[in-house]
Every structure is written in C-alpha cells, then in structure tokens.
Write an enzyme that holds these catalytic residues in place. Structure first.
Site, mmCIF file in Angstrom:
data_model
loop_
_atom_site.group_PDB
_atom_site.id
_atom_site.type_symbol
_atom_site.label_atom_id
_atom_site.label_comp_id
_atom_site.label_asym_id
_atom_site.label_seq_id
_atom_site.Cartn_x
_atom_site.Cartn_y
_atom_site.Cartn_z
ATOM 1 N N TYR A 7 35.091 76.264 46.456
ATOM 2 C CA TYR A 7 34.639 75.038 44.901
ATOM 3 C C TYR A 7 34.565 74.007 45.565
ATOM 4 O O TYR A 7 36.238 73.452 46.404
ATOM 5 C CB TYR A 7 35.193 75.334 43.337
ATOM 6 C CG TYR A 7 34.936 76.747 43.316
ATOM 7 C CD1 TYR A 7 33.759 77.397 42.987
ATOM 8 C CD2 TYR A 7 36.555 77.694 42.795
ATOM 9 C CE1 TYR A 7 33.341 78.631 42.113
ATOM 10 C CE2 TYR A 7 35.690 79.569 42.317
ATOM 11 C CZ TYR A 7 34.535 79.408 42.034
ATOM 12 O OH TYR A 7 34.160 80.137 41.366
ATOM 13 N N LYS B 111 56.944 71.997 46.046
ATOM 14 C CA LYS B 111 58.350 71.259 45.324
ATOM 15 C C LYS B 111 57.447 69.836 45.271
ATOM 16 O O LYS B 111 57.140 69.926 46.675
ATOM 17 C CB LYS B 111 59.194 72.089 46.269
ATOM 18 C CG LYS B 111 58.978 72.488 47.763
ATOM 19 C CD LYS B 111 58.394 71.280 47.963
ATOM 20 C CE LYS B 111 58.668 70.320 48.829
ATOM 21 N NZ LYS B 111 58.720 69.354 50.245
#
Ligand SMILES: NC(=O)C1=CN([C@@H]2O[C@H](COP(=O)(O)OP(=O)(O)OC[C@H]3O[C@@H](n4cnc5c(N)ncnc54)[C@H](OP(=O)(O)O)[C@@H]3O)[C@@H](O)[C@H]2O)C=CC1
Ligand SMILES: O=C1OC[C@@H](O)[C@H](O)[C@H]1O
Length: 751
Positions: A454, A496
C-alpha cells in the site's frame, strides 16, 4: 547454663567446694597457664566437683567465661540496627563483661569443648549424685537463639511459658524433605506463640499440600531454566514430558538428573536425547540410525552427536559403566553444582533457546497476520524473512549450531525458538510510497505475491486481513499512527518510545481501551531470554535485594557528518539520545527495580542532567538517576549519541554479588552472575556466565507476546504493560524538563 555473673558463680563455687576450693583454683590456674593438658584438667577437676550442683556450677563458670551471652538481657534488636564492626577473635580470660561481638549461641562447638565431658562412666557417677533443686521453674532456651539473632526475630512466649520452652523444631529431616510431622510441630509452635490451642490435623495436611504445590511451582520454574526442559519436551518423540500444561514425572526426572553446568556439550537437551529415557547399555548410547532417519528430531540428534563435546562426554560415561551409573553420576554432578563444591571459579555454559511460556500442547498454530507500517531500518529488521519451507527448521538449527549467526527475524520458523502455537505472517505493508512498500515485500520478506503493498498507512489500517499493525515510523509519528490504527480496531505494536510524552501515551491507552484493542510498546529487550533469566535470578533471591543499577546505551552516530534532518538529530522527529537510546538503560532499571514486588509499581523520583549538541539542540548526552523509595535502591542511567557503547552495558548490584549484562544491552546474548564470598565483601568467589542463542534478531519474542495476548483476549501485556511504558514516558518528560530540552511547537500532540 548460667544466668548469673562470673563473680557470683565463683562465690557459689568457692562456698560449695569448701576446703577443696584452693585445689580447684590451682588446677584451673595450672591449666590456664598450660602446665597441664586438657585431659589432666578434666581428670583433676572431677576429683573436686563431686556433686551435681558443683558440676553445674563448674560448667556455669566455664560458660560465663567463654560465653558472655549467658548474662545478656533479652535480645530486642532495633529494626534497622547498624551492623557492628567485623568480628574479631579475642581471648576473653578472665571474663571482662559482656561483649556484643561475641556469638551468643550456647551451642557453639567451642563452648562444648570446655564443659566437663560426660562419658558413660561420668554419666553414671552423676546419676548417683544427690538431686539439687533448680533455681528457676522453667528451663527455657536462651531468650535469643541463632535464628532470632540472625533474622532479628523476637521469640514469642509459648502459651504463657517463656520463649523457647518447647523443644527446637526441624523443618526437614536430613535424608528427605519435610514431613507432615515437621509441619504439624511447626504449626503447633506457632499456635502456642499466639496463644491458640493446637489446630486440627487438617491444617497441617493443607499446609503440606500448599508447600508441595509451591515446590512444584518452583521446580517447574527451575525446569524452565534448565536447558533440558523445552528443547527436550519439544523434540522428544516417544515419552512426552507433559500432558497439557502439567509437568510429567519424566520432566522432573530431567531436572534432577541433568544439569547444564555439568554437560560440556553445553546442551543438556542433547545429552538427554542421547541417553533416552533409560540408562544406556554399553553398546547403546547413541542409536539415531536405528530410529526413523527421516524424523527431524533424530536428524537433529545425529547432528548433535557429531558435535565433539557431546560425543566425548558420552564416551567418558561409557568407559565408566562399572562405576556409578550414568544417572547417579549426573546426580552427583548436579548436587555438586548445587553445593558449589566442584565448581571452578568461572563456569560458562550455553542455554539453548527457551520459549517465553511453556507451550507443551500440540495444536495447530494460530496464523497471526501483521500489517507493517513504514519501510525503514527497524521495520526491515523486524520483518526480515527466510524461505519458510518445512525442512527450514532443521536447516536453521544446523546453521545456528554451526555459525550462531543469522539475520532473519519475525518470519523465521517459530519452532526454532520452541514456539508452536503461533506463526507470524505479514499480509500487508504500508509506506508513504507504494513503490517502497513493494520493494520491501520483494527484498525483505521474500517477494510473496499475496502480500499487499500500500502507498499509504491508512490502507493497512483498513485492510480486514490485518490482525495487528506494527509501527516503525520515527518517534514523533507514533502517537498519530497508533491512534489511527486503534480507531480502525487494529491491535497495535508501536516502536519505542511509544509516544513523545506521557500525556500522549495516556491518551493512546484510553483510546485502545475504548476500542477494545491490544496495545504494546515494542520493548523487545524485555521479552528476550536474557532478560527473563535475569528476572528469575533476582526473584530467586540468592543475591539479596538489588541495591544499585548502572546502565548505559551509547552509540556513535557520527553526528558531525550526518544530515541535520536525520531522525537522531532532528528535533521535529524527537531527535537526541534520550528518546532513542534511553529506553534501554531504563528497561534494565525496570526489570531489576521497578518490577520488584515490594516496589508495588511505585514511580521513581528522577534527577537528571542533559548535554545538548549545538548542531540542532537535541540532547547529545543524558544522565538520569532514578530512586525507588520502597526499595531504597537507585539506578544510574545514561545514553549518548557520540560515543560507542561501554561494556558491560548494565550492572545490577546486590550485597551478595552482581549481574553483568554485556553490550549491546538491547539484545544481550549472555549474562554473568558474580557471587561474593560473603555479603558485601566485593570479593568474587564464583562467577557463572550463561550464553543464550536463538534464530533471528530477537524482535520475534515480542511478536509472540502480541499474538498470544491477542489470542487470549488481553488488552495489554503482563510482561510489558502500559504502566511500564507510562513510567518510561514520565521519566523522559522529567529528564527533558530538568535538562531544558523543549521539543518544537506542535511536535507533542497532547500536553
Ligand atoms: N527496537 C529496535 O531495535 C529499534 C527501534 N527503532 C525505533 O524505530 C523507529 C524508527 O527508526 P528507524 O527504523 O531507525 O528509522 P528510519 O528512518 O530508518 O525509518 C523510519 C521510517 O518511517 C517512515 N517515515 C514516516 N514519516 C517519516 C518522516 N517524516 N521521516 C522519516 N521517515 C518517516 C519511513 O518509511 P516509509 O517511507 O516507508 O513511510 C521511514 O523509512 C524509531 O522510533 C526508533 O526508536 C529504531 C531502531 C531499532
Ligand atoms: O532501538 C534502537 O536500538 C539500536 C539503536 O542503534 C537505535 O538507534 C535505536 O533506535
């Protein structure tokens, strides 16, 4: 035993001895000035002390001289009494008053040697003495005993009688574990101390059951720590070690017969496989050729056999079949390991991969379908695939054993890490450019035509085939990307730092709860085998409570020569050391301190300092000290983007030793436990290094956690829950505040 002073006893003894007193004292003096031997002394003294009262007084005198504790007032330790200076050996003759440094046990071997020996003849002689009334009614053990002294316990009265009136209790016999009788005795004593009547027998039985259950739990934990457990369980063809999640007798057997430390092959699994369930006959140690050659586990066995260390060790067992059996030899070695008596000062053994959770049920694995957002460096590392054919597992194992190097990650066969309930699949990739997404599919995950490329992230969120979205964009995009995925009801694993600040993370978790989806920060380090083992070692308690953690993650990003738009330098992308590298020193503080039960999820206080780079104003170096009040422990943490990592990258320090985590602390492949010769000495008496190996880069462990949590309907992980991410973001906010690092306007989406 005496409760009187030496002077009083001397007075009584002199009175009791009457005309024999001068003789008694001269014998005493002769012995003390080494003119007569101990035997002569005993002989001579016995002539003088010829009543039981005199014998008692004589012994009391000896006790009063050599064991001043007999005179001490009852012991009541202050709660946090500072430890006195180290004990010194001193001669205490003549008695000079109570010495707080002297051991206070009446059972000391030294003392026993001095009391008049009671042989058979002597016993008979004493039996004929006139009975002498005791001067006090009860004959309690001293108010303080060894346990009380060591543990600061104050003994309680026992149904109105003085503490210690009842005989000392043992909790285990020397040959076996505790018995029901031991437990009954112990409970009776506790009831007596609380002025309760003796409990019914059922109480002891229930307690015994509880102990047993706890013991089994401990054993299964220990089993998970041994190399034998998972590897054997997973590939043992005939005698499964478990039924469902229960450990079978053969699993226990494995625990007690095979210890990784004694296997030079560094693989208890190999040894166990080689030996099979029965002890080998002389000619039947390894017979993989007689089993089914096409069976992958036996191919693996054959491979292991070829490893010289296994082979050699098997040979040595074979040579000695007339001596102790293989099993008992292993048992001996295992026990020896437990008692540390045969360990060299530094041992090293490898623990093959352990599955994060014991997964012993054989069932069809769940295919967990990922949509990957972004095509940068970490997305590549996380999703990197190998060609997943059935023979792949064996090839991977061979490859791993031979080289210990590989680059695949989430898409490697989970069986290689003993995971059988989950299979990961990437079904869609989203990028800001469709071309990049397709390129990623072709180059990184093996060019599968079924995977959708995509040109936007939104299309991935909208894809009904996607179970969970992995977000690997720069820090400051995490919040927006994750929230969009959540709103599309996708489970989310976000890199993170999960967000740019704590307020964003709070909003994100609220949204995830509202939409009923799972959300986790991709703190991969917490799921790796080393972290899990270290946590278990801390829990096990031999090292004591952690006192201090030092941890650093630095990396030289060559900041003078990279573009200022690089995510590590660009404040718009949350650049700097803190948000990029800071999560790793912090994870070790969380594992070793925050997760301590006594901390009760309390947030630490923060004291921080930042050095900014003039290049863009982001933090070049950050240092932050966390204090955990319930533990009275601290973590000193740091990170920098213009120096290389240091080694060890993390040190967890206890009074009884250290745990050293080598660099890189985000994915260590070993750890070392150092044991001091005595608490606080700092002298390393023994050290053990444990190596771990697994196929892949190590991000797959967190992927397994996501899939398992989603499968079982959880909205957050128990291992890396929202509280830990919120702690991290709160700490980083505070470090930035104290260091004066302000992100550009609009970067933080929630404040
Ligand atoms: N767990 C770990 O071991 C590691 C974690 N990380 C974390 O992963 C995140 C990404 O780091 P890393 O992969 O090194 O970064 P990269 O710069 O290599 O990749 C980031 C990707 O995010 C996408 N992206 C979207 N918006 C932007 C933007 N404005 N600028 C740049 N890229 C954008 C791009 O993919 P596309 O063009 O396809 O949209 C790009 O390739 C960070 O938050 C970092 O903390 C990083 C390294 C290791
Ligand atoms: O997570 C990370 O770990 C490794 C580092 O090099 C990287 O910059 C960081 O994002």
């Amino acid at each position: 035993m005496s409760l009187e002073s030496t002077a009083t006893i001397k007075g009584k003894l002199a009175a009791g001895l009457g005309h024999k007193a001068p003789r008694y004292w001269s014998i005493f003096q002769a012995f003390l000035s080494a003119k007569i031997s101990r035997n002569e002394f005993d002989e001579e003294i016995r002539q003088c002390v010829d009543t039981s009262q005199l014998v008692q007084l004589h012994n009391a005198l000896i006790i009063s001289i050599f064991d001043p504790s007999a005179h001490l007032v009852p012991f009541s330790p202050p709660p946090d009494a500072p430890k006195g200076p180290p004990r010194k050996r001193r001669r205490l003759l003549p008695y000079q008053g109570p010495d707080p440094h002297e051991p206070t046990s009446l059972r000391s071997a030294r003392l026993k040697r001095w009391i008049v020996g009671v042989g058979r003849r002597e016993r008979e002689r004493i039996r004929n003495f006139e009975p002498v009334a005791l001067t006090y009614d009860k004959q309690p053990r001293p108010e303080e005993d060894e346990i009380a002294r060591e543990r600061g316990v104050q003994l309680l009265p026992e149904r109105g009688d003085p503490p210690g009136s009842r005989p000392a209790l043992h909790l285990a016999s020397s040959a076996r574990g505790f018995t029901l009788q031991h437990i009954t005795d112990r409970i009776n004593l506790i009831c007596a101390q609380h002025n309760l009547s003796a409990p019914s027998k059922n109480v002891s039985s229930l307690m015994a059951l509880a102990f047993e259950t706890k013991l089994k739990q401990l054993i299964s934990q220990a089993l998970a720590l041994t190399t034998a457990s998972h590897a054997i369980t997973s590939i043992h063809p005939s005698a499964p070690h478990s039924t469902g999640n229960r450990l079978s007798a053969s699993a226990f057997d494995t625990l007690f017969t095979v210890s990784p430390a004694v296997l030079p092959s560094r693989s208890a699994a190999a040894m166990r496989l080689a030996l099979g369930d029965n002890e080998p006959r002389d000619d039947e140690v390894l017979t993989s050729d007689r089993r089914e050659p096409n069976e992958p586990s036996w191919q693996l066995l054959a491979l292991l056999r070829e490893r010289s260390a296994v082979n050699q060790s098997l040979q040595s067992w074979r040579l000695d079949l007339h001596g102790p059996t293989v099993r008992s030899k292993l048992e001996i070695a295992h026990n020896a390991r437990l008692t540390n008596s045969v360990l060299s000062t530094s041992t090293s053994f490898t623990v093959p991969l352990q599955s994060p959770t014991v997964n012993m049920v054989s069932e069809q694995p769940t295919v967990f379908r990922w949509g990957v957002i972004s095509t940068g460096q970490i997305a590549t590392a996380f999703a990197k695939a190998s060609h997943r054919r059935d023979y792949q597992f064996l090839c991977i194992c061979i490859f791993m054993l031979i080289t210990s190097i590989n680059e695949q990650d989430m898409l490697v066969n989970p069986k290689s890490r003993d995971v059988r309930d989950i299979v990961h699949k990437v079904v869609a990739v989203g990028s800001r450019s469709a071309e990049s997404a397709q390129n990623f599919i072709d180059k990184v995950i093996g060019g599968d035509n079924a995977i959708k490329a995509y040109g936007s992230y939104a299309e991935v969120y909208a894809d009904p085939d996607v179970d969970a979205v992995y977000i690997g964009t720069p820090h400051t995009y995490h919040y927006v990307n994750a929230c969009e995925a959540i709103k599309a009801k996708k489970h989310v694993l976000v890199e993170k730092p999960a967000t740019t600040n704590a307020a964003e993370f709070k909003a994100m978790t609220a949204l995830a709860r509202e939409h009923g989806v799972f959300l986790m920060e991709a703190m991969w380090t917490r799921f790796q085998p080393v972290s899990r083992s270290v946590r278990r070692i801390i829990d096990e308690g031999t090292l004591g409570d952690p006192v201090m953690v030092h941890a650093d993650l630095s990396g030289d990003f060559d900041i003078d020569n990279i573009p200022k738009t690089h995510r590590i330098l660009d404040p718009q992308l949350g650049g700097g050391a803190l948000l990029d590298l800071g999560p790793y020193p912090l994870v070790w503080a969380i594992i070793s301190l925050y997760e301590q039960p006594i901390n009760n999820r309390e947030l630490p206080t923060v004291s921080a300092s930042i050095v900014k780079t003039p290049l863009t104003g982001v933090d070049r170096t950050s240092t932050f000290i966390l204090t955990f009040p319930p533990l009275a422990a601290q973590a000193s943490l740091s990170c920098s983007i213009n120096i290389p990592p240091c080694n060890p990258g993390a040190t967890i320090r206890f009074r009884n030793g250290n745990i050293l985590i080598p660099s890189p602390i985000y994915c260590p492949k070993s750890y070392t436990v150092q044991y001091f010769d005595r608490p606080g000495s700092g002298t390393v008496e023994r050290e053990e290094t444990v190596h771990v190996s697994f196929v892949g880069g190590g991000w797959h462990f967190q992927a397994d956690e996501v899939a398992r949590c989603v499968k079982s309907g959880k909205l957050e992980s128990m291992i890396w829950g929202h509280d830990k991410t919120l702690l991290a973001m709160t700490v980083f906010d505070e470090v930035r505040r104290q260091g004066g690092y302000v992100l550009p306007e609009g970067v933080e989406k929630v404040n």
